[in-house]
Enzyme design. Structure first.
Site, short mmCIF file in Angstrom:
data_model
loop_
_atom_site.label_atom_id
_atom_site.label_comp_id
_atom_site.label_asym_id
_atom_site.label_seq_id
_atom_site.Cartn_x
_atom_site.Cartn_y
_atom_site.Cartn_z
N GLU A 100 -4.60 -4.28 -5.32
CA GLU A 100 -5.28 -5.52 -5.70
C GLU A 100 -6.36 -5.86 -4.67
O GLU A 100 -7.41 -6.41 -5.02
CB GLU A 100 -4.26 -6.66 -5.86
CG GLU A 100 -3.47 -6.48 -7.15
CD GLU A 100 -2.07 -7.07 -7.14
OE1 GLU A 100 -1.76 -7.90 -6.26
OE2 GLU A 100 -1.27 -6.68 -8.02
N GLU A 170 1.73 3.78 -4.95
CA GLU A 170 1.73 2.82 -6.05
C GLU A 170 0.65 3.19 -7.06
O GLU A 170 -0.54 2.85 -6.87
CB GLU A 170 1.44 1.41 -5.52
CG GLU A 170 2.44 0.91 -4.53
CD GLU A 170 2.52 -0.60 -4.54
OE1 GLU A 170 3.61 -1.12 -4.84
OE2 GLU A 170 1.50 -1.27 -4.30
#
Ligand code: PEP
Length: 254
Positions: A100, A170
């Site tokens: 993010e 991730e």
């Protein structure tokens, strides 16, 4: 077999959620549930929650982390927080390079390297996030992408400092989407990261590095993911906001 060299770490990433009171309440609920954990337990809180989280976790086996740090120790960087500041308030861990931050806030491989450097210099343990976009997986360049991210972030990191680095694989397409990498996909990439670490630092050092998986890990899928030989824990977003779910993941790591 080499998995025995590593203690798994389950880390929660609360993202931009919870007020200080809510953070303290969640930790209060969680403490008895994870008190006998056989793994490391870390909660990465928003900056304004750190003091309350540290106070609530004091004396327990829960460690507190932040979600980012600046690369400079101090200076004219309005709105930023430095690694020495985090260390000074008692924080032990910091997430660096979360997707993010890379996608929404312009973090690049180079700024991730600089943040990693600053965090290690301040004495923090880094949770370094790497992972591919869906298109990159479809183009069969996942391992290349993740190797490049890892190699650049670790440039200049010594073998001794590597002991304070956790890597979180991730896949971006699995974060907050409900999609999870299969256990085999997660292990394959974690294994590739470990092979890179062996090239850079030697097999013995590589075998000691905790490499987590993150991306929609939850109470239902955690056990299968965590049973993989190269998956040493998890970085948990959504499920870290519910004490029972997070505690179930911690149990699955034991
Ligand atoms: C994360 O934020 O690192 C993450 C893995 O989120 P989620 O578990 O919600 O996919």
């Amino acid at each position: 077999m080499n998995k025995q060299l590593r203690t798994p770490v389950i880390a929660g990433n609360w993202k931009m959620n919870l007020t200080p009171d809510q953070a303290a309440a969640l930790i209060g609920e969680l403490k008895p549930l994870v008190a006998n954990a056989d793994c490391g337990v870390v909660l990465c809180a928003p900056f304004v929650d750190l003091a309350a989280a540290l106070e609530a976790a004091a004396g327990s086996n829960i460690q507190i982390g932040a979600q980012n740090c600046h690369w400079a120790a101090d200076g004219a960087f309005t709105g930023e927080v430095s690694a020495p500041m985090l260390k000074a308030v008692g924080v032990a861990y910091v997430i660096v390079g979360h997707s993010e931050r890379r996608t929404l806030f312009g973090d690049s491989n180079e700024t991730v390297r600089q943040r990693t450097r600053a965090a290690l210099d301040a004495g923090l343990t880094v949770i370094l996030c790497v992972g591919e976009y869906l298109e990159q997986r479809q183009q069969n360049i996942t391992v290349e992408v993740v190797r490049t991210q890892t190699k650049i972030a670790l440039a200049g990191v010594t073998a001794e400092e590597l002991g304070r680095v956790i890597i979180a694989y991730e896949p971006v397409w699995a974060i907050g989407t409900g999609l999870t990498a299969t256990a085999e996909q997660a292990n394959e990439v974690n294994r590739a990261i470990r092979d890179l670490l062996a090239e850079l630092y030697g097999r013995d050092a590589a075998d000691r590095v905790v490499i987590q998986y993150g991306g929609s890990m939850n109470a239902a899928n955690a056990a299968e993911l965590l049973a993989q030989p190269d998956v040493d824990g998890g970085l948990i977003g959504g499920a870290s906001l519910k004490a029972a779910d997070f505690a179930a993941i911690v149990r699955a790591a034991g």
